[in-house]
Design a protein around this motif. Sequence first.
Motif, short mmCIF file in Angstrom:
data_model
loop_
_atom_site.label_atom_id
_atom_site.label_comp_id
_atom_site.label_asym_id
_atom_site.label_seq_id
_atom_site.Cartn_x
_atom_site.Cartn_y
_atom_site.Cartn_z
N MET A 128 4.41 4.95 -8.04
CA MET A 128 3.69 3.70 -8.25
C MET A 128 2.52 3.62 -7.27
SD MET A 128 5.08 -0.23 -8.00
CE MET A 128 6.24 0.07 -9.35
N SER A 129 1.34 3.19 -7.75
CA SER A 129 0.18 3.08 -6.89
C SER A 129 0.20 1.77 -6.13
CB SER A 129 -1.11 3.19 -7.72
OG SER A 129 -1.19 2.11 -8.64
N LEU A 130 -0.60 1.71 -5.08
CA LEU A 130 -0.57 0.55 -4.20
C LEU A 130 -1.99 0.19 -3.80
CD1 LEU A 130 1.44 -1.32 -2.66
CD2 LEU A 130 1.24 0.27 -0.74
N ARG A 131 -2.30 -1.10 -3.91
CA ARG A 131 -3.60 -1.61 -3.48
C ARG A 131 -3.48 -2.22 -2.09
NH1 ARG A 131 -7.59 -2.59 -7.33
NH2 ARG A 131 -7.01 -2.06 -9.48
N SER A 132 -4.56 -2.16 -1.34
CA SER A 132 -4.62 -2.80 -0.04
C SER A 132 -6.09 -2.93 0.35
CB SER A 132 -3.88 -1.98 1.02
OG SER A 132 -4.61 -0.82 1.35
N SER B 86 -7.42 0.49 0.01
CA SER B 86 -7.09 1.25 -1.20
C SER B 86 -7.37 0.44 -2.45
CB SER B 86 -5.62 1.67 -1.18
OG SER B 86 -5.19 2.17 -2.43
N ASP B 87 -8.02 1.07 -3.43
CA ASP B 87 -8.24 0.41 -4.71
C ASP B 87 -7.07 0.63 -5.66
OD1 ASP B 87 -8.47 3.05 -5.54
OD2 ASP B 87 -10.55 2.89 -6.20
N GLY B 88 -6.02 1.28 -5.19
CA GLY B 88 -4.84 1.50 -6.01
C GLY B 88 -4.81 2.85 -6.69
N THR B 89 -5.87 3.63 -6.57
CA THR B 89 -5.90 4.97 -7.16
C THR B 89 -5.25 5.96 -6.19
OG1 THR B 89 -7.98 4.48 -8.29
CG2 THR B 89 -7.35 6.80 -8.08
N PRO B 90 -4.16 6.61 -6.57
CA PRO B 90 -3.52 7.58 -5.67
C PRO B 90 -4.43 8.77 -5.40
CG PRO B 90 -2.00 6.88 -7.40
CD PRO B 90 -3.36 6.40 -7.80
N ILE C 50 -1.94 3.63 3.01
CA ILE C 50 -2.52 4.77 3.70
C ILE C 50 -1.41 5.46 4.49
CG2 ILE C 50 -4.05 5.50 5.58
CD1 ILE C 50 -5.69 4.72 3.25
N GLN C 51 -1.30 6.79 4.35
CA GLN C 51 -0.36 7.55 5.18
C GLN C 51 -0.93 8.95 5.39
OE1 GLN C 51 4.09 9.20 4.75
NE2 GLN C 51 3.99 6.98 4.58
N HIS C 52 -1.12 9.32 6.67
CA HIS C 52 -1.67 10.62 7.03
C HIS C 52 -0.81 11.27 8.10
CE1 HIS C 52 -5.12 8.77 5.17
NE2 HIS C 52 -5.64 8.25 6.28
N ARG D 174 -3.86 8.14 0.04
CA ARG D 174 -4.26 6.75 -0.17
C ARG D 174 -3.73 6.27 -1.52
NH1 ARG D 174 -9.63 7.14 0.68
NH2 ARG D 174 -10.11 7.64 -1.49
N GLY D 175 -3.23 5.05 -1.56
CA GLY D 175 -2.84 4.46 -2.83
C GLY D 175 -1.40 4.66 -3.23
N TYR D 176 -0.59 5.29 -2.37
CA TYR D 176 0.82 5.54 -2.69
C TYR D 176 1.72 4.51 -2.00
CZ TYR D 176 -0.51 10.22 -4.32
OH TYR D 176 -1.07 11.29 -4.99
N GLU D 177 2.83 4.18 -2.64
CA GLU D 177 3.87 3.42 -1.98
C GLU D 177 4.37 4.23 -0.78
OE1 GLU D 177 5.02 0.47 -2.57
OE2 GLU D 177 4.48 -0.05 -4.62
N GLU D 178 4.87 3.55 0.24
CA GLU D 178 5.26 4.23 1.48
C GLU D 178 6.25 5.36 1.25
OE1 GLU D 178 7.20 3.24 5.87
OE2 GLU D 178 6.86 1.62 4.44
#
Length: 268
Positions: free
Chosen positions: A1-5, A8-12, A218-220, A244-248
């Motif tokens: 599932m994608s995630l906006r913040s 992030s625009d929600g695009t994985p 965001i996760q790097h 960017r754009g991913y659930e944790e």
Amino acid sequence: MSLRSFESDGTPVLSFQVLDGAGSVLAQRAPDREFYAASTIKLAVLIAAMRAVDAGRLALDQELTATHTFRSAVPGGSEFGMDEDDFDEGMPAEGSPISLHDVLWRMVAVSSNEATNMVVDLVGLDAVAEALAHCGARNSVMQRPIGDVEGRSAGLTNRVTAGDLAALMRAVITGAAASPASTERMVSILEAQQIPYLGKGLPTGTRFGSKSGWVDAIQHDVAFVAPSGDLASPETYVIAVCTRGYEEADATELLAGVSRLAWDLTAH
């Protein structure tokens, strides 16, 4: 599932780079794509601080005064503190003494935002920019302290790419970033990492050090991996992954998966 913040625009989106011991690219995907840095920019802050130690401007045992309040990078900006969720409860109380070494350790190992901003106040954003340039991180910037909402609203950002993160980490472990003594200290701090996303894809006991970063969507992570335990071995490699754009949970699984692929690619 994608995630906006906010970031992030929600695009994985996935970007990564894997470098071998000689610095050659083993694998990559859009390594120059730009991402909000989250806490991975703290690797550049660490390098800037250790270069200041090498120059004699700072000392690891010097005593600093703990603070939880900072000033925005916006000219004439106001003071700010950390949100409750981002507060580092392991930092000493306001006004208490703490050594520079312990501040650097907290900045990297537990990703303390207060510790980071203390170091940024000490060395300056220009020194961070110099560290980025020295290590070949051409597309990355640190324009504001961590948690500087006023600065963010004014358009100031902290930005990285997977390629730049890999360049920073390789500069650390090869000794290109700082002196031998400072290199040894940085490696030790990176090995103390408490949030090792890329480490989850490695066999237990593998020598590993990293600097991870995360905010909503965001996760790097960027890491060195030394299968033989020797940083100078040809088997040692560097890996940087930005998402960017991913659930944790999905991002965590993705970073571990890319780490496993890098391990298999290097044929250990």
